[in-house]
Design a protein around this motif. Structure first.
Motif, PDB file in Angstrom:
ATOM      1  N   LEU A 199       0.952  -1.156   0.038  1.00 57.86           N
ATOM      2  CA  LEU A 199      -0.177   0.115  -0.018  1.00 57.86           C
ATOM      3  C   LEU A 199       0.913   1.199  -0.145  1.00 57.86           C
ATOM      4  O   LEU A 199       2.139   1.243   0.615  1.00 57.86           O
ATOM      5  CB  LEU A 199      -0.842   0.066   1.023  1.00 57.86           C
ATOM      6  N   ARG A 200       0.442   2.297  -0.706  1.00 56.74           N
ATOM      7  CA  ARG A 200       1.320   3.517  -0.610  1.00 56.74           C
ATOM      8  C   ARG A 200       0.244   4.684  -0.201  1.00 56.74           C
ATOM      9  O   ARG A 200      -0.964   4.705  -0.643  1.00 56.74           O
ATOM     10  CB  ARG A 200       1.718   4.203  -1.917  1.00 56.74           C
ATOM     11  N   VAL A 201       0.804   5.186   1.159  1.00 56.30           N
ATOM     12  CA  VAL A 201      -0.039   5.932   1.961  1.00 56.30           C
ATOM     13  C   VAL A 201       0.649   7.386   2.163  1.00 56.30           C
ATOM     14  O   VAL A 201       1.614   7.306   2.686  1.00 56.30           O
ATOM     15  CB  VAL A 201      -0.238   5.242   3.502  1.00 56.30           C
ATOM     16  N   LEU A 202      -0.309   8.373   2.289  1.00 54.05           N
ATOM     17  CA  LEU A 202       0.250   9.695   2.588  1.00 54.05           C
ATOM     18  C   LEU A 202      -0.430   9.701   4.029  1.00 54.05           C
ATOM     19  O   LEU A 202      -1.550   9.675   4.286  1.00 54.05           O
ATOM     20  CB  LEU A 202      -0.465  10.660   1.842  1.00 54.05           C
ATOM     21  N   THR A 203       0.555  10.031   5.088  1.00 51.12           N
ATOM     22  CA  THR A 203       0.190  10.046   6.245  1.00 51.12           C
ATOM     23  C   THR A 203      -0.568  11.304   6.875  1.00 51.12           C
ATOM     24  O   THR A 203      -0.345  12.312   5.971  1.00 51.12           O
ATOM     25  CB  THR A 203       1.511  10.140   7.149  1.00 51.12           C
ATOM     26  N   GLY A 204      -1.276  11.159   7.784  1.00 51.56           N
ATOM     27  CA  GLY A 204      -2.307  12.399   8.041  1.00 51.56           C
ATOM     28  C   GLY A 204      -1.823  13.435   8.888  1.00 51.56           C
ATOM     29  O   GLY A 204      -2.208  14.603   8.428  1.00 51.56           O
ATOM     30  N   GLY A 205      -0.740  13.448   9.493  1.00 53.83           N
ATOM     31  CA  GLY A 205       0.031  14.547  10.326  1.00 53.83           C
ATOM     32  C   GLY A 205       1.163  15.165   9.468  1.00 53.83           C
ATOM     33  O   GLY A 205       0.790  16.139   8.993  1.00 53.83           O
ATOM     34  N   GLU A 206       2.161  14.639   9.445  1.00 54.87           N
ATOM     35  CA  GLU A 206       3.203  15.121   8.841  1.00 54.87           C
ATOM     36  C   GLU A 206       3.386  15.254   7.433  1.00 54.87           C
ATOM     37  O   GLU A 206       4.267  15.691   6.663  1.00 54.87           O
ATOM     38  CB  GLU A 206       4.675  14.669   9.587  1.00 54.87           C
ATOM     39  N   ARG A 207       2.490  14.421   7.060  1.00 52.92           N
ATOM     40  CA  ARG A 207       2.171  14.235   5.338  1.00 52.92           C
ATOM     41  C   ARG A 207       3.619  13.820   4.723  1.00 52.92           C
ATOM     42  O   ARG A 207       3.994  13.925   3.947  1.00 52.92           O
ATOM     43  CB  ARG A 207       1.961  15.717   4.733  1.00 52.92           C
TER      44      ARG A 207
END
Length: 223
Positions: A199-207
Protein backbone atom coordinates in the motif's frame (compact mmCIF):
# COMPACT_ATOMS: atom_id res chain seq x y z
CA UNK A 1 -11.36 24.40 -49.52
CA UNK A 2 -12.46 25.34 -46.01
CA UNK A 3 -14.43 28.52 -45.55
CA UNK A 4 -13.44 31.18 -43.04
CA UNK A 5 -16.20 30.07 -40.69
CA UNK A 6 -15.03 26.43 -40.83
CA UNK A 7 -11.44 27.45 -40.15
CA UNK A 8 -12.55 29.65 -37.27
CA UNK A 9 -14.68 26.85 -35.79
CA UNK A 10 -11.82 24.37 -36.04
CA UNK A 11 -9.38 26.80 -34.46
CA UNK A 12 -11.79 27.59 -31.66
CA UNK A 13 -12.34 23.90 -30.92
CA UNK A 14 -8.59 23.25 -30.86
CA UNK A 15 -7.99 26.20 -28.54
CA UNK A 16 -10.84 25.13 -26.25
CA UNK A 17 -9.48 21.58 -26.02
CA UNK A 18 -5.99 22.89 -25.27
CA UNK A 19 -7.34 25.24 -22.60
CA UNK A 20 -9.31 22.44 -20.91
CA UNK A 21 -6.27 20.15 -20.95
CA UNK A 22 -4.11 22.87 -19.45
CA UNK A 23 -6.71 23.56 -16.75
CA UNK A 24 -6.94 19.85 -15.91
CA UNK A 25 -3.15 19.56 -15.58
CA UNK A 26 -3.03 22.70 -13.42
CA UNK A 27 -5.80 21.29 -11.22
CA UNK A 28 -3.91 18.04 -10.63
CA UNK A 29 -0.64 19.87 -9.92
CA UNK A 30 -2.35 22.14 -7.39
CA UNK A 31 -3.99 19.14 -5.71
CA UNK A 32 -0.66 17.32 -5.43
CA UNK A 33 0.96 20.29 -3.72
CA UNK A 34 -2.06 21.15 -1.52
CA UNK A 35 -2.43 17.67 -0.01
CA UNK A 36 1.31 17.41 0.67
CA UNK A 37 1.61 20.80 2.33
CA UNK A 38 3.42 22.18 -0.72
CA UNK A 39 6.42 19.96 -0.07
CA UNK A 40 8.18 19.35 -3.39
CA UNK A 41 9.66 15.91 -2.62
CA UNK A 42 6.44 14.51 -1.16
CA UNK A 43 4.38 15.91 -4.05
CA UNK A 44 6.77 14.28 -6.50
CA UNK A 45 6.36 10.94 -4.74
CA UNK A 46 2.56 11.24 -4.69
CA UNK A 47 2.54 12.11 -8.40
CA UNK A 48 3.95 8.67 -9.12
CA UNK A 49 0.88 7.10 -7.46
CA UNK A 50 -1.66 9.18 -9.43
CA UNK A 51 -2.44 8.58 -13.10
CA UNK A 52 -4.83 10.19 -15.55
CA UNK A 53 -7.47 7.57 -14.81
CA UNK A 54 -7.68 8.88 -11.24
CA UNK A 55 -8.70 12.36 -12.43
CA UNK A 56 -12.48 11.93 -11.95
CA UNK A 57 -12.06 10.63 -8.40
CA UNK A 58 -9.60 13.43 -7.62
CA UNK A 59 -12.08 16.08 -8.81
CA UNK A 60 -15.10 14.57 -7.05
CA UNK A 61 -13.11 13.85 -3.91
CA UNK A 62 -11.90 17.45 -3.78
CA UNK A 63 -15.46 18.78 -3.59
CA UNK A 64 -16.35 16.23 -0.91
CA UNK A 65 -13.19 16.70 1.16
CA UNK A 66 -14.10 20.10 2.64
CA UNK A 67 -17.88 20.72 2.69
CA UNK A 68 -17.55 24.23 4.15
CA UNK A 69 -15.37 25.52 1.31
CA UNK A 70 -17.59 23.78 -1.25
CA UNK A 71 -20.67 25.40 0.30
CA UNK A 72 -19.08 28.86 0.22
CA UNK A 73 -18.28 28.55 -3.48
CA UNK A 74 -21.70 27.13 -4.36
CA UNK A 75 -23.46 29.97 -2.56
CA UNK A 76 -21.83 32.29 -5.10
CA UNK A 77 -21.88 30.13 -8.22
CA UNK A 78 -25.49 28.88 -8.05
CA UNK A 79 -27.02 32.40 -8.12
CA UNK A 80 -24.72 33.45 -10.98
CA UNK A 81 -25.61 30.35 -13.00
CA UNK A 82 -29.36 30.59 -12.37
CA UNK A 83 -29.61 34.26 -13.33
CA UNK A 84 -27.33 33.72 -16.32
CA UNK A 85 -29.60 31.00 -17.71
CA UNK A 86 -32.66 33.12 -16.96
CA UNK A 87 -31.17 35.85 -19.14
CA UNK A 88 -30.48 33.40 -21.96
CA UNK A 89 -34.10 32.27 -22.05
CA UNK A 90 -35.25 28.81 -23.12
CA UNK A 91 -32.65 26.01 -23.17
CA UNK A 92 -30.70 25.75 -26.43
CA UNK A 93 -27.82 23.61 -27.63
CA UNK A 94 -25.56 26.67 -27.61
CA UNK A 95 -25.89 27.05 -23.82
CA UNK A 96 -25.79 23.35 -22.98
CA UNK A 97 -22.53 23.85 -21.09
CA UNK A 98 -24.16 26.39 -18.79
CA UNK A 99 -27.05 24.01 -18.16
CA UNK A 100 -24.73 21.14 -17.25
CA UNK A 101 -22.75 23.45 -14.94
CA UNK A 102 -25.94 24.50 -13.16
CA UNK A 103 -27.13 20.89 -12.74
CA UNK A 104 -23.79 19.90 -11.18
CA UNK A 105 -23.90 22.89 -8.83
CA UNK A 106 -27.49 22.15 -7.77
CA UNK A 107 -26.72 18.47 -7.14
CA UNK A 108 -23.77 19.40 -4.93
CA UNK A 109 -25.79 22.03 -3.08
CA UNK A 110 -28.67 19.61 -2.55
CA UNK A 111 -26.24 17.02 -1.17
CA UNK A 112 -24.90 19.56 1.33
CA UNK A 113 -28.37 20.71 2.39
CA UNK A 114 -30.05 17.29 2.59
CA UNK A 115 -27.10 15.11 3.47
CA UNK A 116 -25.07 17.34 5.81
CA UNK A 117 -27.96 19.55 6.97
CA UNK A 118 -26.28 22.74 5.73
CA UNK A 119 -29.58 24.57 5.47
CA UNK A 120 -27.83 27.92 5.71
CA UNK A 121 -26.04 27.25 2.40
CA UNK A 122 -29.33 26.75 0.56
CA UNK A 123 -30.87 29.79 2.25
CA UNK A 124 -27.98 32.07 1.36
CA UNK A 125 -27.90 30.79 -2.24
CA UNK A 126 -31.66 31.43 -2.57
CA UNK A 127 -31.34 34.93 -1.10
CA UNK A 128 -28.43 35.87 -3.37
CA UNK A 129 -30.31 34.48 -6.39
CA UNK A 130 -33.29 36.70 -5.59
CA UNK A 131 -31.09 39.76 -5.09
CA UNK A 132 -29.03 39.13 -8.22
CA UNK A 133 -32.14 38.43 -10.27
CA UNK A 134 -33.68 41.69 -9.11
CA UNK A 135 -30.56 43.64 -10.06
CA UNK A 136 -30.10 41.99 -13.47
CA UNK A 137 -33.67 41.30 -14.59
CA UNK A 138 -35.59 43.95 -12.68
CA UNK A 139 -35.27 46.58 -15.40
CA UNK A 140 -33.58 49.27 -13.31
CA UNK A 141 -30.28 50.50 -14.75
CA UNK A 142 -27.37 51.84 -12.81
CA UNK A 143 -24.02 51.00 -11.31
CA UNK A 144 -25.30 48.01 -9.31
CA UNK A 145 -27.08 46.65 -12.40
CA UNK A 146 -23.92 46.90 -14.49
CA UNK A 147 -21.81 45.22 -11.82
CA UNK A 148 -24.31 42.39 -11.37
CA UNK A 149 -24.61 41.91 -15.14
CA UNK A 150 -20.84 41.84 -15.51
CA UNK A 151 -20.63 39.12 -12.84
CA UNK A 152 -23.41 37.02 -14.38
CA UNK A 153 -21.84 37.11 -17.83
CA UNK A 154 -18.61 35.67 -16.41
CA UNK A 155 -20.04 32.70 -14.53
CA UNK A 156 -18.02 30.23 -16.66
CA UNK A 157 -14.59 31.72 -15.87
CA UNK A 158 -15.73 32.24 -12.26
CA UNK A 159 -16.53 28.53 -11.95
CA UNK A 160 -13.14 27.63 -13.41
CA UNK A 161 -11.32 29.90 -10.98
CA UNK A 162 -13.39 28.51 -8.09
CA UNK A 163 -12.38 24.95 -8.94
CA UNK A 164 -8.69 25.91 -9.12
CA UNK A 165 -8.95 27.77 -5.79
CA UNK A 166 -10.39 24.64 -4.21
CA UNK A 167 -7.59 22.56 -5.70
CA UNK A 168 -5.03 24.89 -4.14
CA UNK A 169 -6.50 25.33 -0.65
CA UNK A 170 -8.20 22.02 0.24
CA UNK A 171 -5.51 20.03 2.03
CA UNK A 172 -7.61 16.91 2.61
CA UNK A 173 -6.86 14.26 -0.06
CA UNK A 174 -9.55 12.80 -2.30
CA UNK A 175 -9.77 9.47 -0.44
CA UNK A 176 -11.07 8.74 3.10
CA UNK A 177 -8.75 8.86 6.08
CA UNK A 178 -7.93 5.38 7.41
CA UNK A 179 -6.28 3.75 10.40
CA UNK A 180 -4.06 0.95 9.18
CA UNK A 181 -3.02 -1.58 11.78
CA UNK A 182 0.40 -3.10 11.11
CA UNK A 183 2.73 -5.45 12.94
CA UNK A 184 4.93 -2.46 13.84
CA UNK A 185 2.09 -0.20 14.97
CA UNK A 186 -0.84 1.80 13.56
CA UNK A 187 -0.50 4.20 10.64
CA UNK A 188 -3.14 6.87 10.10
CA UNK A 189 -3.40 8.36 6.64
CA UNK A 190 -4.80 8.21 3.15
CA UNK A 191 -4.28 5.15 0.93
CA UNK A 192 -3.53 6.58 -2.50
CA UNK A 193 -2.46 3.38 -4.23
CA UNK A 194 -3.14 -0.32 -3.68
CA UNK A 195 -0.97 -2.79 -5.56
CA UNK A 196 -0.32 -6.49 -5.08
CA UNK A 197 2.03 -6.70 -2.13
CA UNK A 198 1.98 -3.12 -0.88
CA UNK A 199 0.00 0.00 0.00
CA UNK A 200 1.19 3.54 -0.65
CA UNK A 201 -0.06 5.88 2.05
CA UNK A 202 0.09 9.63 2.62
CA UNK A 203 0.22 9.98 6.39
CA UNK A 204 -2.31 12.26 8.03
CA UNK A 205 -0.14 14.42 10.26
CA UNK A 206 3.28 15.27 8.91
CA UNK A 207 2.28 14.24 5.38
CA UNK A 208 4.94 11.68 4.60
CA UNK A 209 4.46 9.25 1.73
CA UNK A 210 5.17 5.73 2.87
CA UNK A 211 4.97 2.24 1.40
CA UNK A 212 3.54 -0.52 3.59
CA UNK A 213 3.99 -4.21 2.86
CA UNK A 214 0.56 -5.84 2.86
CA UNK A 215 2.06 -8.81 4.72
CA UNK A 216 2.51 -6.44 7.68
CA UNK A 217 -1.08 -5.16 7.58
CA UNK A 218 -3.35 -6.69 10.20
CA UNK A 219 -6.41 -4.49 9.68
CA UNK A 220 -7.84 -1.36 8.08
CA UNK A 221 -10.70 0.90 9.16
CA UNK A 222 -11.95 4.46 9.26
CA UNK A 223 -9.79 6.81 11.30
Amino acid sequence: MKTGTERETGTTGWQTGLSLTGAAVLFLVLRLFAVTGYDWDTAFAVADAVDIGDAPSVVIGTFMADPEITAALLMLLVPLSLVHLARLGRPRWENAGNQVLLVVELVLLAALVLGLRMWWAGAVAAGLTALLGMLVLGGRKGRHHRLALWSVRRVGPAAGVAVLVMAAVVQTPWVPRERIETTSGPVTGYVLEVEPGFLRVLTGGERRFVTIDTADVTGRGDA
